[in-house]
Design a protein around this motif. Structure first.
Motif, mmCIF file in Angstrom:
data_model
loop_
_atom_site.group_PDB
_atom_site.id
_atom_site.type_symbol
_atom_site.label_atom_id
_atom_site.label_comp_id
_atom_site.label_asym_id
_atom_site.label_seq_id
_atom_site.Cartn_x
_atom_site.Cartn_y
_atom_site.Cartn_z
ATOM 1 N N VAL A 2 48.941 86.747 -41.788
ATOM 2 C CA VAL A 2 48.673 86.047 -43.049
ATOM 3 C C VAL A 2 48.849 84.544 -42.864
ATOM 4 O O VAL A 2 48.035 83.739 -43.320
ATOM 5 N N LEU A 3 49.921 84.161 -42.178
ATOM 6 C CA LEU A 3 50.198 82.734 -41.946
ATOM 7 C C LEU A 3 49.104 82.082 -41.107
ATOM 8 O O LEU A 3 48.618 80.991 -41.416
ATOM 9 N N GLN A 4 48.720 82.760 -40.036
ATOM 10 C CA GLN A 4 47.675 82.220 -39.168
ATOM 11 C C GLN A 4 46.345 82.131 -39.909
ATOM 12 O O GLN A 4 45.624 81.136 -39.812
ATOM 13 N N THR A 53 45.517 83.901 -49.433
ATOM 14 C CA THR A 53 45.122 84.565 -48.191
ATOM 15 C C THR A 53 45.657 85.988 -48.137
ATOM 16 O O THR A 53 44.937 86.916 -47.757
ATOM 17 N N ARG A 54 46.918 86.160 -48.505
ATOM 18 C CA ARG A 54 47.479 87.512 -48.484
ATOM 19 C C ARG A 54 46.719 88.424 -49.447
ATOM 20 O O ARG A 54 46.380 89.563 -49.092
ATOM 21 N N GLY A 85 53.437 73.672 -37.127
ATOM 22 C CA GLY A 85 52.692 74.367 -38.174
ATOM 23 C C GLY A 85 51.196 74.408 -37.951
ATOM 24 O O GLY A 85 50.438 74.706 -38.865
ATOM 25 N N GLU A 86 50.759 74.100 -36.721
ATOM 26 C CA GLU A 86 49.332 74.063 -36.414
ATOM 27 C C GLU A 86 49.011 74.980 -35.230
ATOM 28 O O GLU A 86 49.868 75.293 -34.412
ATOM 29 N N ASP A 87 47.747 75.385 -35.165
ATOM 30 C CA ASP A 87 47.240 76.129 -34.026
ATOM 31 C C ASP A 87 47.414 75.272 -32.756
ATOM 32 O O ASP A 87 47.283 74.039 -32.853
ATOM 33 N N VAL A 99 41.529 79.533 -42.638
ATOM 34 C CA VAL A 99 40.610 79.391 -43.780
ATOM 35 C C VAL A 99 41.013 78.261 -44.723
ATOM 36 O O VAL A 99 40.330 77.971 -45.696
ATOM 37 N N ARG A 100 42.163 77.622 -44.406
ATOM 38 C CA ARG A 100 42.657 76.492 -45.191
ATOM 39 C C ARG A 100 42.810 76.847 -46.668
ATOM 40 O O ARG A 100 42.297 76.163 -47.565
#
Length: 203
Positions: free
Chosen positions: A97-99, A111-112, A148-150, A104-105
């Motif tokens: 969910v976090l990723q 998102t969840r 907090g980023e990819d 999808v910003r």
């Protein structure tokens, strides 16, 4: 039009392939997003074509009536969140969910809810994300750079745990506890020693 509906992306072949055998509901959504058709229209046409294409459909067209797709759904359905196959199956964990929220910003709550909705078509188990209560540092903890980023971690190595504890002012035990709650596996020094022993038995 029928050929377009019967084609799906198969990364194992490295090229598009025709649908065959057992067809799960998730393929209806994927085909709908690729073709721009509504899910109900795709499902209805697949029902018509199934006897001729020898498809074993695991759904009915009426299951898709009124289904609305969002722009980020293809990424949410994708196992690697890149909009391509393979598609999501199996249990859903908070870390996804976090990723996905970052990809999808969208807010974590949105998102969840969207992943839970789509899980009705993928058959994924949502128990873990149903109970998930987000905390402020969750996205930071699962990022390799602790920013907090990819890119994201696939498991937590000892060095990551130590750096995260230093950055947040937590104990390493607190970091491990939270990461495990998010569905991230912890790799300990003992685990690494065992792995090295397997690959270097004579050392």
């Amino acid at each position: 039009d029928d050929v377009e509906i019967l084609i799906f992306d198969d990364d194992t072949l490295g090229r598009p392939a025709l649908l065959h055998g057992t067809i799960h509901p998730v393929y209806v959504l994927v085909i709908a997003m690729r073709t721009g058709k509504s899910p109900s229209a795709v499902a209805s046409r697949l029902e018509d074509l199934a006897p001729y294409a020898k498809l074993d459909l695991q759904f009915r067209a009426c299951d898709f009536e009124g289904i609305q797709l969002s722009g980020g759904d293809r990424s949410l359905l994708s196992l690697d969140m890149d909009g391509a196959s393979p598609w999501q199956q199996g249990p859903l964990l908070p870390v996804r969910v976090l990723q996905a929220a970052a990809v999808v910003r969208r807010p974590i709550s949105w998102t969840r809810a969207r992943i839970q909705y789509l899980a009705g078509f993928t058959g994924s188990d949502t128990a873990a994300i149903d109970e998930y209560v987000p905390e402020p540092h969750d996205t930071l903890l699962i990022s390799k750079g602790l920013d907090g980023e990819d890119p994201w971690i696939s498991c937590a190595m000892p060095e990551h745990v130590t750096k995260a504890a230093e950055k947040l002012g937590w104990s390493e035990e607190q970091v491990c506890t939270r990461l495990e709650a998010l569905g991230v596996s912890i790799v300990t020094d003992e685990d690494l020693a065992e792995i090295r022993a397997v690959f270097s038995p004579g050392d």
